[in-house]
Every structure is written in structure tokens, then in C-alpha cells.
Motif scaffolding. Structure first.
Motif, PDB file in Angstrom:
ATOM      1  N   MET A   1      83.970  60.174  67.456  1.00 13.11           N
ATOM      2  CA  MET A   1      83.021  59.157  67.936  1.00 13.11           C
ATOM      3  C   MET A   1      82.284  58.540  66.758  1.00 13.11           C
ATOM      4  O   MET A   1      81.883  57.389  66.819  1.00 13.11           O
ATOM      5  CB  MET A   1      82.017  59.762  68.920  1.00 13.11           C
ATOM      6  N   ARG A   2      82.142  59.292  65.673  1.00 13.56           N
ATOM      7  CA  ARG A   2      81.475  58.762  64.477  1.00 13.56           C
ATOM      8  C   ARG A   2      82.210  57.560  63.896  1.00 13.56           C
ATOM      9  O   ARG A   2      81.624  56.736  63.217  1.00 13.56           O
ATOM     10  CB  ARG A   2      81.332  59.846  63.413  1.00 13.56           C
ATOM     11  N   ASP A   3      83.510  57.478  64.169  1.00 11.17           N
ATOM     12  CA  ASP A   3      84.294  56.337  63.685  1.00 11.17           C
ATOM     13  C   ASP A   3      83.901  55.030  64.376  1.00 11.17           C
ATOM     14  O   ASP A   3      84.295  53.964  63.924  1.00 11.17           O
ATOM     15  CB  ASP A   3      85.789  56.593  63.862  1.00 11.17           C
TER      16      ASP A   3
ATOM     17  N   ILE B   1      79.941  48.394  67.148  1.00 12.51           N
ATOM     18  CA  ILE B   1      80.662  49.457  67.850  1.00 12.51           C
ATOM     19  C   ILE B   1      81.905  48.886  68.526  1.00 12.51           C
ATOM     20  O   ILE B   1      83.001  49.449  68.406  1.00 12.51           O
ATOM     21  CB  ILE B   1      79.747  50.154  68.879  1.00 12.51           C
ATOM     22  N   VAL B   2      81.747  47.770  69.214  1.00 14.87           N
ATOM     23  CA  VAL B   2      82.885  47.136  69.894  1.00 14.87           C
ATOM     24  C   VAL B   2      83.956  46.770  68.874  1.00 14.87           C
ATOM     25  O   VAL B   2      85.150  47.007  69.099  1.00 14.87           O
ATOM     26  CB  VAL B   2      82.427  45.903  70.697  1.00 14.87           C
ATOM     27  N   GLN B   3      83.561  46.219  67.735  1.00 16.28           N
ATOM     28  CA  GLN B   3      84.537  45.831  66.717  1.00 16.28           C
ATOM     29  C   GLN B   3      85.264  47.051  66.148  1.00 16.28           C
ATOM     30  O   GLN B   3      86.476  47.014  65.927  1.00 16.28           O
ATOM     31  CB  GLN B   3      83.866  45.046  65.586  1.00 16.28           C
ATOM     32  N   LEU B   4      84.552  48.140  65.927  1.00 19.44           N
ATOM     33  CA  LEU B   4      85.178  49.356  65.400  1.00 19.44           C
ATOM     34  C   LEU B   4      86.175  49.936  66.401  1.00 19.44           C
ATOM     35  O   LEU B   4      87.250  50.406  66.015  1.00 19.44           O
ATOM     36  CB  LEU B   4      84.110  50.384  65.017  1.00 19.44           C
ATOM     37  N   VAL B   5      85.847  49.892  67.686  1.00 22.62           N
ATOM     38  CA  VAL B   5      86.789  50.339  68.720  1.00 22.62           C
ATOM     39  C   VAL B   5      88.014  49.428  68.725  1.00 22.62           C
ATOM     40  O   VAL B   5      89.159  49.904  68.745  1.00 22.62           O
ATOM     41  CB  VAL B   5      86.126  50.379  70.116  1.00 22.62           C
ATOM     42  N   LYS B   6      87.799  48.113  68.686  1.00 23.07           N
ATOM     43  CA  LYS B   6      88.920  47.162  68.671  1.00 23.07           C
ATOM     44  C   LYS B   6      89.816  47.382  67.458  1.00 23.07           C
ATOM     45  O   LYS B   6      91.050  47.345  67.582  1.00 23.07           O
ATOM     46  CB  LYS B   6      88.391  45.721  68.653  1.00 23.07           C
TER      47      LYS B   6
ATOM     48  N   LEU C   1      87.455  57.475  74.565  1.00 21.56           N
ATOM     49  CA  LEU C   1      88.178  56.620  73.625  1.00 21.56           C
ATOM     50  C   LEU C   1      88.483  57.357  72.325  1.00 21.56           C
ATOM     51  O   LEU C   1      89.576  57.230  71.777  1.00 21.56           O
ATOM     52  CB  LEU C   1      87.373  55.350  73.332  1.00 21.56           C
ATOM     53  N   ALA C   2      87.527  58.121  71.842  1.00 15.89           N
ATOM     54  CA  ALA C   2      87.745  58.879  70.598  1.00 15.89           C
ATOM     55  C   ALA C   2      88.890  59.866  70.773  1.00 15.89           C
ATOM     56  O   ALA C   2      89.742  59.999  69.885  1.00 15.89           O
ATOM     57  CB  ALA C   2      86.462  59.593  70.186  1.00 15.89           C
TER      58      ALA C   2
END
Length: 81
Positions: free
Chosen positions: A72-74, A15-20, A64-65
């Protein structure tokens, strides 16, 4: 050889990597994210560190989304880990 243990689970790390990744696509910094969420840049840095147990809340992921113009699914891996 002992397996290294990290405070974050595999799903949290993903999740952290996808946000980054999304943040980088839009050229948004940790400072932008900290301002949005009303936390310090250091806290965002802790979230992004593998060795720290700090993690985004669901409400923060929702904000964030909106800010990163995605769902958020991203922030969830396509397949179970």
C-alpha cells in the motif's frame, strides 16, 4: 486568473496516479480492477477522473496492493505534497 478547483486533493490525485501507473505496468485494465473490487468499470473511471470526487477506500487500496503485487506504501508519494 482564478485557480481551478478540483474535487480531489493533491494527495488523492497522486494516489490515483500511482495506482494507474502500477496497473499499467502489469497490463491490468479498469475492468480487471472493477471485477476485483466488485464495482462497475464506470466507477473506476470516475475514480481516475480528476473532476470526480470518487476515491478508493483504504480497504480497496489494500485489495489493490494484493492484486497488483505491491505494498500500500507504493500508492503514497515518497514526499509530502
Amino acid at each position: 486568473m482564478a485557480k481551478e478547483v478540483t474535487p480531489k486533493t493533491k494527495i488523492e490525485l497522486e494516489i490515483v496516479q500511482l495506482v494507474k501507473d502500477r496497473r499499467a505496468e502489469l497490463n491490468r485494465t479498469q475492468s480487471h480492477i472493477s471485477d476485483l473490487l466488485g464495482v462497475t468499470r464506470g466507477y473506476i473511471g470516475q475514480i481516475e477522473m480528476e473532476s470526480s470526487p470518487s476515491m478508493y477506500s483504504y480497504d480497496q487500496l489494500n485489495e489493490l496492493a494484493k492484486y497488483l503485487e505491491c505494498s500500500m506504501r507504493d500508492f503514497v508519494p515518497e514526499h509530502p505534497l
